[in-house]
Design a protein around this motif. Structure first.
Motif, PDB file in Angstrom:
ATOM      1  N   LEU A 260      64.888 -66.787 117.468  1.00  0.00           N
ATOM      2  CA  LEU A 260      63.835 -66.884 118.560  1.00  0.00           C
ATOM      3  C   LEU A 260      64.184 -67.337 119.977  1.00  0.00           C
ATOM      4  O   LEU A 260      63.583 -67.003 120.702  1.00  0.00           O
ATOM      5  CB  LEU A 260      63.059 -68.314 118.010  1.00  0.00           C
ATOM      6  CG  LEU A 260      62.148 -68.179 116.635  1.00  0.00           C
ATOM      7  CD1 LEU A 260      61.672 -69.627 116.251  1.00  0.00           C
ATOM      8  CD2 LEU A 260      61.044 -67.262 116.673  1.00  0.00           C
ATOM      9  N   GLN A 261      65.515 -67.565 120.229  1.00  0.00           N
ATOM     10  CA  GLN A 261      66.124 -68.063 121.321  1.00  0.00           C
ATOM     11  C   GLN A 261      65.644 -67.062 122.400  1.00  0.00           C
ATOM     12  O   GLN A 261      65.497 -67.366 123.475  1.00  0.00           O
ATOM     13  CB  GLN A 261      67.313 -68.679 121.276  1.00  0.00           C
ATOM     14  CG  GLN A 261      67.941 -69.356 122.514  1.00  0.00           C
ATOM     15  CD  GLN A 261      68.662 -68.518 123.534  1.00  0.00           C
ATOM     16  OE1 GLN A 261      68.968 -67.291 123.025  1.00  0.00           O
ATOM     17  NE2 GLN A 261      68.928 -68.837 124.605  1.00  0.00           N
ATOM     18  N   LEU A 293      56.232 -64.253 109.098  1.00  0.00           N
ATOM     19  CA  LEU A 293      55.586 -63.582 110.325  1.00  0.00           C
ATOM     20  C   LEU A 293      55.807 -64.655 111.528  1.00  0.00           C
ATOM     21  O   LEU A 293      55.771 -65.889 111.405  1.00  0.00           O
ATOM     22  CB  LEU A 293      54.089 -63.245 110.303  1.00  0.00           C
ATOM     23  CG  LEU A 293      53.552 -62.460 109.263  1.00  0.00           C
ATOM     24  CD1 LEU A 293      52.172 -62.440 109.315  1.00  0.00           C
ATOM     25  CD2 LEU A 293      54.138 -61.047 109.370  1.00  0.00           C
ATOM     26  N   LEU A 294      56.706 -64.156 112.334  1.00  0.00           N
ATOM     27  CA  LEU A 294      57.219 -65.180 113.424  1.00  0.00           C
ATOM     28  C   LEU A 294      56.427 -64.302 114.787  1.00  0.00           C
ATOM     29  O   LEU A 294      56.371 -63.377 114.925  1.00  0.00           O
ATOM     30  CB  LEU A 294      58.589 -65.197 113.660  1.00  0.00           C
ATOM     31  CG  LEU A 294      59.559 -65.507 112.577  1.00  0.00           C
ATOM     32  CD1 LEU A 294      60.844 -65.185 112.764  1.00  0.00           C
ATOM     33  CD2 LEU A 294      59.142 -66.847 112.116  1.00  0.00           C
ATOM     34  N   GLU A 295      55.888 -65.422 115.564  1.00  0.00           N
ATOM     35  CA  GLU A 295      55.269 -64.795 116.927  1.00  0.00           C
ATOM     36  C   GLU A 295      55.618 -65.828 118.096  1.00  0.00           C
ATOM     37  O   GLU A 295      55.560 -67.196 117.897  1.00  0.00           O
ATOM     38  CB  GLU A 295      53.946 -64.975 116.844  1.00  0.00           C
ATOM     39  CG  GLU A 295      52.993 -64.206 117.908  1.00  0.00           C
ATOM     40  CD  GLU A 295      51.729 -64.314 117.601  1.00  0.00           C
ATOM     41  OE1 GLU A 295      51.173 -63.340 116.910  1.00  0.00           O
ATOM     42  OE2 GLU A 295      50.857 -65.185 118.017  1.00  0.00           O
ATOM     43  N   VAL A 296      55.913 -65.129 119.231  1.00  0.00           N
ATOM     44  CA  VAL A 296      56.244 -65.899 120.418  1.00  0.00           C
ATOM     45  C   VAL A 296      55.304 -65.143 121.413  1.00  0.00           C
ATOM     46  O   VAL A 296      55.454 -64.207 122.023  1.00  0.00           O
ATOM     47  CB  VAL A 296      57.649 -65.691 120.725  1.00  0.00           C
ATOM     48  CG1 VAL A 296      57.990 -66.671 122.225  1.00  0.00           C
ATOM     49  CG2 VAL A 296      58.615 -66.380 119.889  1.00  0.00           C
ATOM     50  N   VAL A 337      57.285 -55.803 117.014  1.00  0.00           N
ATOM     51  CA  VAL A 337      56.344 -55.318 117.901  1.00  0.00           C
ATOM     52  C   VAL A 337      55.669 -56.117 118.893  1.00  0.00           C
ATOM     53  O   VAL A 337      55.648 -57.229 118.961  1.00  0.00           O
ATOM     54  CB  VAL A 337      55.032 -54.927 116.859  1.00  0.00           C
ATOM     55  CG1 VAL A 337      53.848 -54.467 117.483  1.00  0.00           C
ATOM     56  CG2 VAL A 337      55.552 -53.930 115.601  1.00  0.00           C
ATOM     57  N   LEU A 338      55.554 -55.442 120.014  1.00  0.00           N
ATOM     58  CA  LEU A 338      55.173 -56.263 121.321  1.00  0.00           C
ATOM     59  C   LEU A 338      53.851 -55.814 121.629  1.00  0.00           C
ATOM     60  O   LEU A 338      53.401 -54.465 121.372  1.00  0.00           O
ATOM     61  CB  LEU A 338      56.070 -55.734 122.708  1.00  0.00           C
ATOM     62  CG  LEU A 338      57.169 -56.480 122.589  1.00  0.00           C
ATOM     63  CD1 LEU A 338      58.449 -56.191 121.691  1.00  0.00           C
ATOM     64  CD2 LEU A 338      57.657 -56.161 124.086  1.00  0.00           C
ATOM     65  N   VAL A 348      55.198 -61.317 120.857  1.00  0.00           N
ATOM     66  CA  VAL A 348      56.278 -60.657 120.460  1.00  0.00           C
ATOM     67  C   VAL A 348      56.053 -61.013 118.841  1.00  0.00           C
ATOM     68  O   VAL A 348      55.911 -62.178 118.411  1.00  0.00           O
ATOM     69  CB  VAL A 348      57.509 -60.857 120.912  1.00  0.00           C
ATOM     70  CG1 VAL A 348      58.702 -60.040 119.895  1.00  0.00           C
ATOM     71  CG2 VAL A 348      57.646 -60.676 122.298  1.00  0.00           C
ATOM     72  N   ASN A 349      55.907 -59.961 118.009  1.00  0.00           N
ATOM     73  CA  ASN A 349      55.523 -60.399 116.469  1.00  0.00           C
ATOM     74  C   ASN A 349      57.131 -59.967 115.775  1.00  0.00           C
ATOM     75  O   ASN A 349      57.300 -58.670 116.058  1.00  0.00           O
ATOM     76  CB  ASN A 349      54.336 -59.543 116.162  1.00  0.00           C
ATOM     77  CG  ASN A 349      53.116 -60.265 116.711  1.00  0.00           C
ATOM     78  OD1 ASN A 349      52.519 -59.606 117.723  1.00  0.00           O
ATOM     79  ND2 ASN A 349      52.694 -61.269 116.192  1.00  0.00           N
ATOM     80  N   ILE A 350      57.452 -60.535 114.939  1.00  0.00           N
ATOM     81  CA  ILE A 350      58.401 -60.337 114.024  1.00  0.00           C
ATOM     82  C   ILE A 350      58.100 -60.287 112.702  1.00  0.00           C
ATOM     83  O   ILE A 350      57.599 -61.439 112.279  1.00  0.00           O
ATOM     84  CB  ILE A 350      59.871 -60.990 114.281  1.00  0.00           C
ATOM     85  CG1 ILE A 350      60.307 -60.883 115.697  1.00  0.00           C
ATOM     86  CG2 ILE A 350      61.052 -60.701 113.206  1.00  0.00           C
ATOM     87  CD1 ILE A 350      61.473 -61.580 116.214  1.00  0.00           C
TER      88      ILE A 350
END
Length: 360
Positions: A260-261, A293-296, A337-338, A348-350
């Motif tokens: 995530l950093q 699912l990770l999202e920033v 994906v952006l 930003v999705n991972i």
């Protein structure tokens, strides 16, 4: 390691060599039962087998050297040795059969020659088969050894690549943090400077001592992200706003360390630092089926996108670094994906496989 490998191959030879000759003895004896021979013939078979077992042992050490010869020279050597050993073995087998089992009885001269030649032919093919099996097994072992070497080399390169990608800490972050600490010291805000040094130390310890090959629980990554953001919050004060939304079942999911950093770093660089009023960063994680699912997301100016990818280098090296790490760890079983955030900003999705540490 090589010594252990040699010991293993040595043990395999003796095991296969012995089992092969035992198999020969069983087939030979069962075939003799058709002729209704006496039970004493069993000992003839055992004796012949034992001698065959002994005679083929020296072949192993000769073939070990012949393995590196020219193929034609090696084939001629095998044929010559198979003939020689076959003749010696045939002489012994004829002696045990006619002199011991048949008590000195011998057939007529012509029949004797025919039987001897037929027996020698069988012995030749048995020794030739043993030789073929030896070279076949040795070729298979060599092939497996080369595959193992290639796999080891590939793994070493893979680990080196992951470590290189993981240790690409942004020097601007360190420079800005140390500069902020220096400013705090000059303004005599020693307590705040001390807290910032402690947080920087904890963050660097986490980032440098975590094995980049191993995955860590997401909860640890969130703690590291909080440390990083607390350091940045000293620089940006109220201009930096952060929210976390992490589901309970996602906390123990395994993720690559510091995944995530660089995403958070990009959000600060392009969404917070560039705006007078600062910006807001939202970090979320949840389980969805068999995936995590990770999202920033941020509310900055955003970037032009083309099919989920930035059209320019405005997003920095963080996304490239992250994508390469995910590809190295998950092959094709991931997505990064952006998308445009609403009402403004970048998201930003991972997606990675949902994994738990089964050793706990």
């Amino acid at each position: 390691m090589l010594h252990n490998l040699d010991d293993k191959r040595h043990l395999q030879f003796w095991l296969l060599h012995t089992l092969g000759w035992i198999g020969f003895a069983v087939v030979h004896y069962l075939g003799s039962l058709v002729l209704e021979v006496r039970n004493a013939y069993f000992w003839v078979v055992m004796l012949d087998t034992f001698v065959g077992w002994l005679l083929t042992i020296p072949l192993r050490y000769i073939y070990q050297r012949a393995w590196y010869w020219h193929p034609l020279k090696m084939m001629l050597t095998v044929l010559l040795l198979a003939t020689l050993v076959g003749v010696v073995w045939t002489i012994f087998k004829n002696h045990t059969y006619w002199e011991i089992y048949r008590h000195g009885f011998q057939p007529k001269s012509w029949s004797w020659v025919q039987l001897y030649l037929r027996n020698a032919q069988v012995s030749f093919y048995v020794i030739l088969s043993w030789s073929g099996l030896y070279f076949g097994i040795k070729y298979y072992q060599t092939l497996q050894r080369e595959k193992q070497k290639l796999l080891t080399a590939t793994n070493r390169a893979h680990e080196a690549q992951l470590k290189m990608l993981r240790y690409q800490l942004n020097p601007h972050f360190l420079f800005n943090t140390l500069n902020a600490i220096s400013t705090l010291v000059l303004t005599r805000e020693n307590d705040t400077a001390e807290k910032m040094v402690t947080r920087l130390s904890d963050f660097l310890r986490y980032s440098l001592y975590k094995d980049p090959i191993k995955k860590v629980p997401l909860q640890q990554e969130i703690s590291a992200a909080r440390l990083y953001l607390e350091i940045e919050k000293v620089r940006f004060s109220e201009r930096l706003k952060v929210t976390f939304e992490v589901s309970e079942d996602a906390c123990q999911a395994l993720v690559p360390s510091l995944i995530l950093q660089p995403l958070i770093e990009n959000a600060i660089k392009y969404a917070v630092a560039t705006q007078v009023d600062g910006g807001h960063i939202a970090i979320s994680a949840k389980k969805f089926g068999h995936d995590l699912l990770l999202e920033v997301a941020d509310n900055g100016p955003g970037v032009p996108l083309d099919g989920g990818l930035p059209k320019s280098e405005h997003s920095g090296v963080g996304l490239v670094n992250t994508r390469e790490r995910l590809a190295a760890l998950y092959d094709h079983n991931f997505s990064l994906v952006l998308t445009h955030n609403e009402p403004q900003g970048l998201k930003v999705n991972i997606r990675i496989p949902y994994e738990l540490d089964i050793t706990e």
